[in-house]
Design a protein around this motif. Structure first.
Motif, PDB file in Angstrom:
ATOM      1  N   ARG A 243       1.046  -1.271  -0.139  1.00 52.45           N
ATOM      2  CA  ARG A 243       0.088   0.023  -0.029  1.00 52.45           C
ATOM      3  C   ARG A 243       0.886   1.350  -0.065  1.00 52.45           C
ATOM      4  O   ARG A 243       0.473   2.369   0.098  1.00 52.45           O
ATOM      5  CB  ARG A 243      -1.046   0.117   1.119  1.00 52.45           C
ATOM      6  N   PHE A 244       2.057   1.154  -0.273  1.00 54.31           N
ATOM      7  CA  PHE A 244       3.130   2.391  -0.438  1.00 54.31           C
ATOM      8  C   PHE A 244       3.551   2.066  -1.824  1.00 54.31           C
ATOM      9  O   PHE A 244       4.402   1.199  -2.044  1.00 54.31           O
ATOM     10  CB  PHE A 244       4.096   2.416   0.737  1.00 54.31           C
ATOM     11  N   PHE A 245       3.528   3.295  -2.495  1.00 57.60           N
ATOM     12  CA  PHE A 245       3.895   3.553  -3.805  1.00 57.60           C
ATOM     13  C   PHE A 245       4.300   4.743  -4.359  1.00 57.60           C
ATOM     14  O   PHE A 245       4.249   5.689  -3.738  1.00 57.60           O
ATOM     15  CB  PHE A 245       3.068   2.596  -4.826  1.00 57.60           C
ATOM     16  N   LEU A 246       5.044   4.716  -5.613  1.00 62.65           N
ATOM     17  CA  LEU A 246       5.459   5.909  -6.127  1.00 62.65           C
ATOM     18  C   LEU A 246       4.250   7.036  -6.384  1.00 62.65           C
ATOM     19  O   LEU A 246       3.599   6.650  -7.360  1.00 62.65           O
ATOM     20  CB  LEU A 246       6.357   6.017  -7.418  1.00 62.65           C
ATOM     21  N   GLY A 247       4.427   8.193  -6.018  1.00 63.87           N
ATOM     22  CA  GLY A 247       3.749   9.441  -6.665  1.00 63.87           C
ATOM     23  C   GLY A 247       4.774  10.372  -6.406  1.00 63.87           C
ATOM     24  O   GLY A 247       5.125  11.039  -5.245  1.00 63.87           O
ATOM     25  N   SER A 248       5.304  10.680  -7.645  1.00 60.65           N
ATOM     26  CA  SER A 248       6.595  11.736  -7.440  1.00 60.65           C
ATOM     27  C   SER A 248       6.239  13.097  -7.083  1.00 60.65           C
ATOM     28  O   SER A 248       7.278  13.748  -6.749  1.00 60.65           O
ATOM     29  CB  SER A 248       6.990  11.725  -8.987  1.00 60.65           C
ATOM     30  N   ASP A 249       5.135  13.619  -7.179  1.00 63.24           N
ATOM     31  CA  ASP A 249       4.954  15.086  -6.872  1.00 63.24           C
ATOM     32  C   ASP A 249       5.660  15.807  -7.662  1.00 63.24           C
ATOM     33  O   ASP A 249       6.158  16.891  -7.177  1.00 63.24           O
ATOM     34  CB  ASP A 249       4.770  15.386  -5.332  1.00 63.24           C
ATOM     35  N   SER A 250       6.360  15.422  -8.644  1.00 67.17           N
ATOM     36  CA  SER A 250       6.981  16.214  -9.736  1.00 67.17           C
ATOM     37  C   SER A 250       6.403  17.522 -10.156  1.00 67.17           C
ATOM     38  O   SER A 250       5.166  17.348 -10.541  1.00 67.17           O
ATOM     39  CB  SER A 250       7.140  15.340 -11.091  1.00 67.17           C
ATOM     40  N   ALA A 251       6.690  18.737  -9.811  1.00 68.01           N
ATOM     41  CA  ALA A 251       6.178  19.948  -9.802  1.00 68.01           C
ATOM     42  C   ALA A 251       7.147  20.976 -10.254  1.00 68.01           C
ATOM     43  O   ALA A 251       8.082  21.567  -9.538  1.00 68.01           O
ATOM     44  CB  ALA A 251       5.865  20.215  -8.179  1.00 68.01           C
ATOM     45  N   PRO A 252       7.253  20.986 -11.604  1.00 68.75           N
ATOM     46  CA  PRO A 252       8.073  22.145 -12.422  1.00 68.75           C
ATOM     47  C   PRO A 252       7.590  23.566 -11.750  1.00 68.75           C
ATOM     48  O   PRO A 252       6.439  24.000 -12.209  1.00 68.75           O
ATOM     49  CB  PRO A 252       7.570  21.601 -13.813  1.00 68.75           C
ATOM     50  N   HIS A 253       8.533  24.369 -11.830  1.00 72.20           N
ATOM     51  CA  HIS A 253       8.472  25.927 -11.573  1.00 72.20           C
ATOM     52  C   HIS A 253       9.504  26.410 -12.601  1.00 72.20           C
ATOM     53  O   HIS A 253      10.487  25.914 -12.835  1.00 72.20           O
ATOM     54  CB  HIS A 253       8.561  26.260 -10.455  1.00 72.20           C
ATOM     55  N   PRO A 254       9.191  27.667 -13.045  1.00 71.29           N
ATOM     56  CA  PRO A 254      10.335  28.310 -14.010  1.00 71.29           C
ATOM     57  C   PRO A 254      11.311  28.439 -13.157  1.00 71.29           C
ATOM     58  O   PRO A 254      11.285  28.634 -11.872  1.00 71.29           O
ATOM     59  CB  PRO A 254       9.642  29.753 -14.370  1.00 71.29           C
ATOM     60  N   ALA A 255      12.537  28.306 -13.702  1.00 72.96           N
ATOM     61  CA  ALA A 255      13.844  28.491 -12.733  1.00 72.96           C
ATOM     62  C   ALA A 255      13.848  29.773 -12.069  1.00 72.96           C
ATOM     63  O   ALA A 255      14.410  29.922 -11.168  1.00 72.96           O
ATOM     64  CB  ALA A 255      15.057  28.347 -13.826  1.00 72.96           C
ATOM     65  N   GLU A 256      13.543  30.712 -12.738  1.00 69.04           N
ATOM     66  CA  GLU A 256      13.604  32.212 -12.177  1.00 69.04           C
ATOM     67  C   GLU A 256      12.870  32.171 -10.953  1.00 69.04           C
ATOM     68  O   GLU A 256      12.957  32.950  -9.878  1.00 69.04           O
ATOM     69  CB  GLU A 256      13.303  33.326 -13.206  1.00 69.04           C
ATOM     70  N   THR A 257      11.468  31.155 -10.797  1.00 72.43           N
ATOM     71  CA  THR A 257      10.844  31.609  -9.397  1.00 72.43           C
ATOM     72  C   THR A 257      11.514  30.388  -8.541  1.00 72.43           C
ATOM     73  O   THR A 257      11.102  30.609  -7.193  1.00 72.43           O
ATOM     74  CB  THR A 257       9.233  31.279  -9.777  1.00 72.43           C
ATOM     75  N   LYS A 258      12.000  29.489  -8.941  1.00 71.87           N
ATOM     76  CA  LYS A 258      12.407  28.489  -8.171  1.00 71.87           C
ATOM     77  C   LYS A 258      13.726  28.802  -7.380  1.00 71.87           C
ATOM     78  O   LYS A 258      14.137  28.433  -6.450  1.00 71.87           O
ATOM     79  CB  LYS A 258      12.783  27.365  -8.791  1.00 71.87           C
ATOM     80  N   ALA A 259      14.561  29.702  -8.220  1.00 77.12           N
ATOM     81  CA  ALA A 259      16.118  30.011  -7.529  1.00 77.12           C
ATOM     82  C   ALA A 259      15.930  31.042  -6.753  1.00 77.12           C
ATOM     83  O   ALA A 259      17.131  31.326  -6.166  1.00 77.12           O
ATOM     84  CB  ALA A 259      17.020  30.032  -8.852  1.00 77.12           C
ATOM     85  N   THR A 260      14.887  32.040  -6.685  1.00 74.59           N
ATOM     86  CA  THR A 260      15.074  33.162  -6.025  1.00 74.59           C
ATOM     87  C   THR A 260      13.890  33.504  -5.163  1.00 74.59           C
ATOM     88  O   THR A 260      12.876  33.077  -5.386  1.00 74.59           O
ATOM     89  CB  THR A 260      15.320  34.224  -6.963  1.00 74.59           C
ATOM     90  N   ALA A 261      14.105  34.301  -4.185  1.00 76.22           N
ATOM     91  CA  ALA A 261      13.157  34.750  -3.199  1.00 76.22           C
ATOM     92  C   ALA A 261      13.367  36.159  -3.172  1.00 76.22           C
ATOM     93  O   ALA A 261      14.445  36.693  -3.547  1.00 76.22           O
ATOM     94  CB  ALA A 261      13.184  34.122  -2.038  1.00 76.22           C
ATOM     95  N   SER A 262      12.531  36.957  -2.541  1.00 75.77           N
ATOM     96  CA  SER A 262      12.525  38.413  -2.213  1.00 75.77           C
ATOM     97  C   SER A 262      12.082  38.747  -1.165  1.00 75.77           C
ATOM     98  O   SER A 262      11.420  37.820  -0.197  1.00 75.77           O
ATOM     99  CB  SER A 262      11.698  39.195  -3.263  1.00 75.77           C
ATOM    100  N   PRO A 263      12.100  39.948  -0.407  1.00 80.51           N
ATOM    101  CA  PRO A 263      11.766  40.107   0.737  1.00 80.51           C
ATOM    102  C   PRO A 263       9.935  40.016   0.915  1.00 80.51           C
ATOM    103  O   PRO A 263       9.740  40.035   2.060  1.00 80.51           O
ATOM    104  CB  PRO A 263      12.150  41.686   1.193  1.00 80.51           C
ATOM    105  N   THR A 264       9.477  40.106  -0.117  1.00 83.71           N
ATOM    106  CA  THR A 264       7.928  39.700  -0.114  1.00 83.71           C
ATOM    107  C   THR A 264       7.455  38.647  -0.915  1.00 83.71           C
ATOM    108  O   THR A 264       6.326  38.530  -0.949  1.00 83.71           O
ATOM    109  CB  THR A 264       7.224  41.203  -0.914  1.00 83.71           C
ATOM    110  N   GLN A 265       8.356  38.025  -1.377  1.00 84.29           N
ATOM    111  CA  GLN A 265       7.742  36.622  -2.133  1.00 84.29           C
ATOM    112  C   GLN A 265       8.840  35.654  -1.723  1.00 84.29           C
ATOM    113  O   GLN A 265       9.862  35.740  -2.097  1.00 84.29           O
ATOM    114  CB  GLN A 265       8.010  36.946  -3.738  1.00 84.29           C
ATOM    115  N   ALA A 266       8.333  34.457  -1.409  1.00 86.80           N
ATOM    116  CA  ALA A 266       9.068  33.464  -1.163  1.00 86.80           C
ATOM    117  C   ALA A 266       9.358  32.663  -2.471  1.00 86.80           C
ATOM    118  O   ALA A 266       8.727  32.649  -3.685  1.00 86.80           O
ATOM    119  CB  ALA A 266       8.272  32.272  -0.374  1.00 86.80           C
TER     120      ALA A 266
END
Length: 360
Positions: A243-266
Motif C-alpha cells: 500500500r506504499f508506492f511512487l507518486g513523484s509529486d514532480s512539480a515544475p516551476h520556472p527557474a527564475e521563481t524556483k531559484a530566487t526569493a525576495s523580501p516579499t515573495q518566497a
C-alpha cells in the motif's frame, strides 16, 4: 507478470506515476513530454491549475490537451475538492472515467488558495465517491497556526487524525495519503485498512531538513523532515509494503521563481523529477538496498490499488547501469518555461536504454 534483473540491467513493467503536476499552457508543452522521457507510461494528474479543475468538462478538456502533447501516456484525471463539487458531479465524472478527487487544505501548497477548511461539509461527496469507486487523494497537512504551534515541520502529523476519521466514516472509500514525509504518517497508514494507501516521492527518499534549509531547489511542500523520518520512508519501501508506492509529486516551476526569493515573495515550492524519474528511483533504492523492490514501488503496487494492472500489451522499460552519468544543470525550455530537474549536477547510477513490448 515478471520483472527481470541482472547485475547490469533491470526491466520494469509499465512504470506508473501516481502523482504528477503537468501544468498548463506553454509550460505543459515542455514538461508533459518528460513523463515518458523519465520512463513512465501512466500519469495521475493533479488538478491545481489556474483556475483549478473542478468539473468533468474541465478535466476532459485538460486530458485532451495533454493527449495532444503526448498521446503515448495514459492520463488519469482528478477533480479539485471545492464547495462547487456535488455528488451529482461525482457520478457524472465517474461515468467519464475520471478517477479521483484531490483535497488541498487551504493555502498549504501551490495553487491551494481554494482549498478546504472542514471535511464534514463534503461527506455527501465522499459518500458518492465511495459508491462510484473513486479515490480521495489527500494532501496531508494542516495550515500553520501560532495558536496550535503548527508549522511545516509538524503539519503532517497534525493532519493524521483527519485521515483516521475519514477512514472510519467511509471504510470502503479508497483514500491515498499523498507524499508522506514522516514516520508518523507511515505508521498511521500501515495501521489502517486495505482501502488506505500512501504515495512516496523520490526526493523525500533523498532529502532531510538540512538539504532544503537555504537551498531553494530542494524546497517543496510538504518539506522533507528529519533523518529518522526519511529512514521510515526507506524502510517501508524496502519492506515492499503493497500500500506504499511512487507518486513523484514532480512539480515544475520556472527557474527564475524556483531559484530566487525576495523580501516579499518566497521561492516556489516544488521539486521537478519527471525527466529522470525512473533512473533516479532506481539509484535511490539501490542506495538503501531496496533495488529488488523497484517494480513493486513504481508499478505493480500502485496499479493494483488503482485497478490498473499491467496487461500483455503494456511495455516494460529497461534500465542499464551507468557510470559517470551526470544529470545536466541546463534544464529544459527557455524563459518562463525554463525548468531544471532535481539532482542536476549530480551523478546518477542508471539510465533508460530501451522499451520492450513483452512484459509477461
Amino acid at each position: 507478470m515478471t520483472s527481470t534483473m541482472s547485475a547490469e540491467t533491470i526491466a520494469v513493467a509499465s512504470p506508473a506515476d501516481f502523482h504528477v503536476h503537468l501544468r498548463q499552457g506553454q509550460l505543459a508543452e515542455v514538461v508533459t513530454k518528460h513523463v515518458r522521457q523519465g520512463g513512465f507510461s501512466l500519469a495521475y494528474v493533479m488538478p491545481n491549475l489556474k483556475p483549478p479543475i473542478t468539473s468533468t468538462e474541465q478535466a476532459l478538456l485538460y486530458r485532451a490537451q495533454l493527449q495532444a502533447i503526448d498521446p503515448g501516456v495514459e492520463y488519469l484525471m482528478t477533480l479539485y475538492l471545492c464547495p462547487e463539487l456535488t455528488p451529482d458531479e461525482i457520478r457524472k465524472a465517474a461515468r467519464t472515467g475520471i478517477v479521483g478527487v484531490k483535497s488541498y487544505p487551504r493555502g498549504v501548497t501551490t495553487n491551494s488558495e481554494g482549498g478546504i477548511e472542514s471535511y464534514e461539509a463534503y461527506y455527501p461527496v465522499f459518500a458518492a465517491m465511495e459508491e462510484e469507486g473513486m479515490v480521495l487523494n489527500l494532501h496531508g497537512e494542516v495550515p500553520g497556526s501560532a495558536a496550535t504551534n503548527t508549522c511545516v515541520l509538524n503539519a503532517e502529523p497534525a493532519f493524521l487524525p483527519h485521515l483516521r476519521k475519514l477512514h472510519a466514516q467511509f471504510p470502503k472509500l479508497r483514500i491515498v495519503l499523498e507524499h508522506a514525509t514522516t514516520r508518523a504518517a507511515v505508521e498511521c497508514v500501515k495501521s489502517l485498512g486495505d482501502t488506505v494507501a500512501c504515495t512516496i516521492t523520490a526526493h523525500h527518499l533523498a532529502l532531510t531538513v538540512d538539504d532544503w534549509a537555504g537551498q531553494s531547489w530542494h524546497f517543496c511542500k510538504p518539506v522533507a523532515k528529519y533523518p529518522d523520518d526519511r529512514a521510515a520512508l526507506q524502510e517501508v519501501v524496502r519492506e515492499g509494503h503493497p500500500r506504499f508506492f511512487l507518486g513523484s509529486d514532480s512539480a515544475p516551476h520556472p527557474a527564475e521563481t524556483k531559484a530566487t526569493a525576495s523580501p516579499t515573495q518566497a521561492c516556489a515550492a516544488g521539486v521537478y523529477t519527471s525527466p529522470i524519474l525512473l533512473p533516479l528511483v532506481a539509484h535511490l533504492l539501490e542506495s538503501f538496498d531496496a533495488l529488488d523492490k523497484l517494480e513493486g514501488f513504481v508499478s505493480s503496487h500502485g496499479r493494483a490499488f488503482y485497478g490498473r494492472p499491467v496487461t500483455e500489451s503494456d511495455r516494460r522499460v529497461v534500465l542499464r547501469r551507468a557510470s559517470d552519468k551526470v544529470v545536466g544543470i541546463e534544464g529544459y525550455g527557455t524563459g518562463a518555461t525554463h525548468v531544471v530537474p532535481f539532482w542536476a549536477g549530480k551523478t546518477i547510477g542508471w539510465e533508460i536504454v530501451e522499451e520492450k513490448e513483452e512484459v509477461w
